[in-house]
Design a protein around this motif. Structure first.
Motif, PDB file in Angstrom:
ATOM      1  N   LYS A 160       8.949  -1.518 -18.459  1.00 54.55           N
ATOM      2  CA  LYS A 160       9.057  -2.801 -17.771  1.00 54.55           C
ATOM      3  C   LYS A 160       9.348  -2.502 -16.304  1.00 54.55           C
ATOM      4  CE  LYS A 160       8.463  -5.253 -21.468  1.00 54.55           C
ATOM      5  NZ  LYS A 160       7.733  -4.102 -22.054  1.00 54.55           N
ATOM      6  N   ASP A 161       8.510  -3.040 -15.410  1.00 55.80           N
ATOM      7  CA  ASP A 161       8.617  -2.769 -13.981  1.00 55.80           C
ATOM      8  C   ASP A 161       8.934  -4.089 -13.287  1.00 55.80           C
ATOM      9  OD1 ASP A 161       8.486  -1.668 -11.495  1.00 55.80           O
ATOM     10  OD2 ASP A 161       6.452  -0.869 -11.703  1.00 55.80           O
ATOM     11  N   PHE A 162      10.243  -4.385 -13.173  1.00 51.30           N
ATOM     12  CA  PHE A 162      10.661  -5.720 -12.759  1.00 51.30           C
ATOM     13  C   PHE A 162      10.404  -6.018 -11.282  1.00 51.30           C
ATOM     14  CE2 PHE A 162      13.217  -4.790 -16.574  1.00 51.30           C
ATOM     15  CZ  PHE A 162      12.855  -5.879 -17.353  1.00 51.30           C
ATOM     16  N   MET A 163      10.149  -5.005 -10.463  1.00 47.47           N
ATOM     17  CA  MET A 163       9.864  -5.211  -9.036  1.00 47.47           C
ATOM     18  C   MET A 163       8.381  -5.462  -8.767  1.00 47.47           C
ATOM     19  SD  MET A 163      10.022  -1.234  -7.705  1.00 47.47           S
ATOM     20  CE  MET A 163      11.198  -0.644  -8.929  1.00 47.47           C
ATOM     21  N   HIS A 164       7.508  -5.275  -9.786  1.00 40.58           N
ATOM     22  CA  HIS A 164       6.083  -5.012  -9.581  1.00 40.58           C
ATOM     23  C   HIS A 164       5.173  -6.201  -9.912  1.00 40.58           C
ATOM     24  CE1 HIS A 164       2.667  -2.106  -9.477  1.00 40.58           C
ATOM     25  NE2 HIS A 164       2.179  -2.821 -10.469  1.00 40.58           N
ATOM     26  N   PHE A 165       4.183  -6.449  -9.042  1.00 44.23           N
ATOM     27  CA  PHE A 165       3.183  -7.504  -9.237  1.00 44.23           C
ATOM     28  C   PHE A 165       1.801  -6.947  -8.890  1.00 44.23           C
ATOM     29  CE2 PHE A 165       7.202  -9.435  -8.142  1.00 44.23           C
ATOM     30  CZ  PHE A 165       7.319 -10.501  -9.008  1.00 44.23           C
TER      31      PHE A 165
ATOM     32  N   ALA B  94      -1.051  -4.011  -5.225  1.00 43.48           N
ATOM     33  CA  ALA B  94       0.202  -4.244  -5.949  1.00 43.48           C
ATOM     34  C   ALA B  94       1.341  -4.383  -4.946  1.00 43.48           C
ATOM     35  CB  ALA B  94       0.492  -3.085  -6.898  1.00 43.48           C
ATOM     36  N   LEU B  95       2.365  -5.131  -5.369  1.00 43.34           N
ATOM     37  CA  LEU B  95       3.586  -5.279  -4.558  1.00 43.34           C
ATOM     38  C   LEU B  95       4.803  -4.881  -5.366  1.00 43.34           C
ATOM     39  CD1 LEU B  95       3.390  -8.813  -2.855  1.00 43.34           C
ATOM     40  CD2 LEU B  95       2.634  -6.617  -1.926  1.00 43.34           C
ATOM     41  N   ASP B  96       5.759  -4.216  -4.713  1.00 43.68           N
ATOM     42  CA  ASP B  96       7.106  -4.059  -5.251  1.00 43.68           C
ATOM     43  C   ASP B  96       8.029  -4.923  -4.407  1.00 43.68           C
ATOM     44  OD1 ASP B  96       6.296  -2.233  -7.135  1.00 43.68           O
ATOM     45  OD2 ASP B  96       6.951  -0.481  -5.999  1.00 43.68           O
ATOM     46  N   VAL B  97       8.777  -5.827  -5.061  1.00 44.90           N
ATOM     47  CA  VAL B  97       9.640  -6.763  -4.333  1.00 44.90           C
ATOM     48  C   VAL B  97      11.083  -6.583  -4.805  1.00 44.90           C
ATOM     49  CG1 VAL B  97      10.002  -9.183  -3.713  1.00 44.90           C
ATOM     50  CG2 VAL B  97       7.700  -8.383  -4.271  1.00 44.90           C
TER      51      VAL B  97
ATOM     52  N   HIS C 192       0.829  -1.208   0.000  1.00 42.84           N
ATOM     53  CA  HIS C 192       0.000   0.000   0.000  1.00 42.84           C
ATOM     54  C   HIS C 192       0.863   1.257   0.000  1.00 42.84           C
ATOM     55  CE1 HIS C 192      -2.843   2.841   2.317  1.00 42.84           C
ATOM     56  NE2 HIS C 192      -3.362   2.696   1.122  1.00 42.84           N
ATOM     57  N   ARG C 193       0.671   2.115  -1.006  1.00 46.18           N
ATOM     58  CA  ARG C 193       1.429   3.372  -1.116  1.00 46.18           C
ATOM     59  C   ARG C 193       0.586   4.345  -1.933  1.00 46.18           C
ATOM     60  NH1 ARG C 193       6.384   1.991  -4.024  1.00 46.18           N
ATOM     61  NH2 ARG C 193       5.026   2.188  -5.829  1.00 46.18           N
ATOM     62  N   PRO C 194      -0.231   5.157  -1.268  1.00 46.84           N
ATOM     63  CA  PRO C 194      -1.141   6.037  -2.011  1.00 46.84           C
ATOM     64  C   PRO C 194      -0.392   7.141  -2.748  1.00 46.84           C
ATOM     65  CG  PRO C 194      -1.868   5.745   0.262  1.00 46.84           C
ATOM     66  CD  PRO C 194      -0.453   5.233   0.168  1.00 46.84           C
TER      67      PRO C 194
ATOM     68  N   ASN D  70      -2.309   1.023  -8.703  1.00 45.65           N
ATOM     69  CA  ASN D  70      -2.731  -0.148  -7.930  1.00 45.65           C
ATOM     70  C   ASN D  70      -2.130  -0.149  -6.525  1.00 45.65           C
ATOM     71  OD1 ASN D  70      -4.592  -1.693  -9.473  1.00 45.65           O
ATOM     72  ND2 ASN D  70      -2.929  -2.321 -10.850  1.00 45.65           N
ATOM     73  N   HIS D  71      -0.929   0.425  -6.357  1.00 50.48           N
ATOM     74  CA  HIS D  71      -0.355   0.520  -5.001  1.00 50.48           C
ATOM     75  C   HIS D  71      -1.238   1.355  -4.084  1.00 50.48           C
ATOM     76  CE1 HIS D  71       3.522  -1.455  -5.372  1.00 50.48           C
ATOM     77  NE2 HIS D  71       3.695  -0.871  -6.545  1.00 50.48           N
ATOM     78  N   ALA D  72      -1.887   2.374  -4.638  1.00 43.67           N
ATOM     79  CA  ALA D  72      -2.728   3.243  -3.816  1.00 43.67           C
ATOM     80  C   ALA D  72      -3.859   2.453  -3.160  1.00 43.67           C
ATOM     81  CB  ALA D  72      -3.302   4.377  -4.655  1.00 43.67           C
TER      82      ALA D  72
HETATM   83 ZN    ZN Z   1       4.976  -1.163  -8.120  1.00 47.69          ZN
END
Ligand code: ZN
Length: 204
Positions: A194-199, A131-134, A105-107, A125-127
């Motif tokens: 391309k957002d390689f950290m993102h799901f 979504a996840l950033d890993v 979660h990151r609005p 989607n983080h808001a």
């Molecule tokens: Zn992300």
């Protein structure tokens, strides 16, 4: 009977929090800087369409739940996605994946068209906690990147080294585990980023 109906009605009302509060930032694409933070507190019943996301999630802090992985890493996501994200991450850990950092979660308004001042106008989607950033330090976000190559332009996070430690590929345990749970990896989306950290459910 009346008492029973009153009880059911009260239970239903309380299934939604009374208030919604969140703190968000806005990405100014023209000036390449973040603006804010802006604090919002309102009645939950007064949420607008743009404050509601996939799976019944919302931007509200009240709709987010804390998750603590077996390796001690913590983050917050929308309750509707907790099971998919948490079980996928744990399956990947069991398969030997090293997971150093997770952000859920990151609005922030970091999508959509630009307003007159060059500011993004839509929540990501983080808001919504969807979504996840890993492992951001090894899985950057790249622009000018229809297909991956070292000439793609890194715009956020750390340098991506496919096959290197903590960088993901389409065959990584985490990418496979989350794909099995209906989630998409930002490293596999079409388009120039391309957002390689993102799901997330749609990879965006
Ligand atoms: Zn992300």
């Amino acid at each position: 009977m009346i008492v029973m109906l009153l009880f059911l009605a009260t239970s239903w009302v309380e299934a939604h929090p009374k208030f919604c509060s969140y703190t968000y930032s806005v990405w100014n694409a023209r000036e390449r800087r973040s603006e804010g933070p802006y604090r919002v507190t309102k009645l939950y019943t007064e949420l607008q369409t743009h404050e509601r996301g996939p799976g019944g999630c919302s931007v509200c802090d009240e709709d987010q739940v804390p998750v603590r992985l077996s390796n001690g890493v913590t983050f917050k996501v929308c309750g509707a996605f907790r099971e998919a994200f948490q079980s996928g991450l744990e399956a990947a850990l069991s398969a030997g994946e090293v997971i150093e950092s997770v952000t859920g979660h990151r609005p922030s308004k970091s999508r959509g068209h630009l307003d007159g001042q060059g500011r993004r106008t839509e929540f990501s989607n983080h808001a919504y906690g969807a979504a996840l950033d890993v492992n951001e330090a090894q899985n950057g976000l790249y622009d000018f990147c229809v297909t991956w190559s070292p000439s793609c332009q890194l715009i956020k996070g750390g340098r991506y080294v496919p096959g290197g430690p903590r960088s993901f590929t389409s065959r990584s345990p985490l990418v496979r585990a989350l794909r099995d749970r209906g989630l998409r990896w930002g490293g596999e989306i079409t388009g120039k980023q391309k957002d390689f950290m993102h799901f997330s459910p749609d990879g965006l």
